[in-house]
Design a protein around this motif. Structure first.
Motif, PDB file in Angstrom:
ATOM      1  N   LYS A  78       0.830  -1.205   0.000  1.00 13.34           N
ATOM      2  CA  LYS A  78       0.000   0.000   0.000  1.00 13.34           C
ATOM      3  C   LYS A  78       0.862   1.251   0.000  1.00 13.34           C
ATOM      4  N   LYS A  79       0.272   2.327  -0.478  1.00 11.88           N
ATOM      5  CA  LYS A  79       0.950   3.628  -0.442  1.00 11.88           C
ATOM      6  C   LYS A  79       1.127   4.059   1.009  1.00 11.88           C
ATOM      7  N   GLN A  80       2.264   4.643   1.311  1.00 12.47           N
ATOM      8  CA  GLN A  80       2.612   5.200   2.606  1.00 12.47           C
ATOM      9  C   GLN A  80       2.454   4.196   3.748  1.00 12.47           C
ATOM     10  N   LYS A  82       4.390   0.949   5.930  1.00 11.54           N
ATOM     11  CA  LYS A  82       5.706   0.851   6.552  1.00 11.54           C
ATOM     12  C   LYS A  82       6.785   0.788   5.481  1.00 11.54           C
ATOM     13  N   ARG A  83       7.863   1.506   5.717  1.00  9.78           N
ATOM     14  CA  ARG A  83       8.945   1.562   4.722  1.00  9.78           C
ATOM     15  C   ARG A  83       9.718   0.250   4.660  1.00  9.78           C
ATOM     16  N   ASN A 135      11.819   5.496  -0.993  1.00 11.96           N
ATOM     17  CA  ASN A 135      10.870   6.612  -1.025  1.00 11.96           C
ATOM     18  C   ASN A 135       9.849   6.456  -2.143  1.00 11.96           C
ATOM     19  N   TRP A 138       7.385   3.876  -0.996  1.00 11.66           N
ATOM     20  CA  TRP A 138       6.563   4.434   0.076  1.00 11.66           C
ATOM     21  C   TRP A 138       5.531   5.410  -0.491  1.00 11.66           C
ATOM     22  N   ARG A 139       5.952   6.199  -1.459  1.00 12.16           N
ATOM     23  CA  ARG A 139       5.073   7.213  -2.050  1.00 12.16           C
ATOM     24  C   ARG A 139       4.024   6.588  -2.977  1.00 12.16           C
ATOM     25  N   ASN A 140       4.411   5.616  -3.818  1.00 14.28           N
ATOM     26  CA  ASN A 140       3.516   5.088  -4.849  1.00 14.28           C
ATOM     27  C   ASN A 140       2.947   3.703  -4.546  1.00 14.28           C
ATOM     28  N   GLY A 141       3.598   2.962  -3.666  1.00 13.11           N
ATOM     29  CA  GLY A 141       3.183   1.586  -3.399  1.00 13.11           C
ATOM     30  C   GLY A 141       3.611   0.656  -4.526  1.00 13.11           C
TER      31      GLY A 141
END
Length: 188
Positions: A78-80, A82-83, A135, A138-141
């Motif tokens: 999913k977007k945003q 856990k990294r 990043n 994390w931003r786009n999934g």
């Protein structure tokens, strides 16, 4: 028979992943090699008190082993959320010898890409590239590519096909008739 069904399920996973035209598995992918080898499938069967195999019973089990990477392909990210840990991305980059994406194709390049970093260094480091990938994910999934459920449905279909109770009863009856006929013919 269960081992053959397990191998068919592993081949089905690879077929589904390769059928995706945009992101097929690489030819030298570790996941692909593992699924296509016999090491991905383990079958355990129950034994009787005398140590003989009982055949297909409730305690017979078929287990497929795959790299944990398969669960992330199957479920996506999913977007945003856990990294992703940097050490995992650094290992990914080093294993594949990646540098940066090619602007025309959008794929990671294996050639040296010369960019000036913030400190004026001529090339992007592996850690910096890992941070950039982290990043971006994390931003786009990551889009999910479901492969496990269709492969298990295929395996269930094969189990139903090959282990049909009426079919097994018919085969057992035919074998019993053949044994009786051969027993009668040897008496004469």
């Amino acid at each position: 028979m269960l081992e053959a069904i397990g191998l068919a399920m592993a081949y089905e996973i690879v077929r589904i992943l390769d059928a995706n035209g945009r992101e097929p598995l690489r030819a030298n992918s570790t996941l692909k090699k593992q699924l296509l080898s016999g090491e991905a499938v383990k079958v355990t069967q129950g034994r009787s008190a005398r140590g003989r195999f009982e055949g297909y019973t409730a305690n017979a089990a078929l287990t497929l082993y795959a790299l944990d990477y398969l669960q992330w392909i199957d479920s996506g990210r999913k977007k945003q959320a856990k990294r992703i840990p940097i050490f995992a991305l650094v290992k990914f980059i080093k294993d594949r010898g990646l540098k940066l994406r090619d602007k025309q194709t959008g794929r990671f390049s294996r050639q040296r890409v010369r960019l000036k970093g913030r400190d004026g260094s001529p090339a992007v480091s592996v850690n910096r590239l890992a941070f950039m990938i982290q990043n971006a994910i994390w931003r786009n999934g990551i889009k999910a590519r479901p492969v496990i459920a269709p492969a298990f449905e295929f395996g269930q279909h094969l189990v139903d096909l090959y282990l049909d109770e009426q079919l097994l009863d018919g085969i057992a009856y035919d074998i019993e008739q053949q044994i009786n006929l051969s027993y009668i013919s040897t008496k004469k």
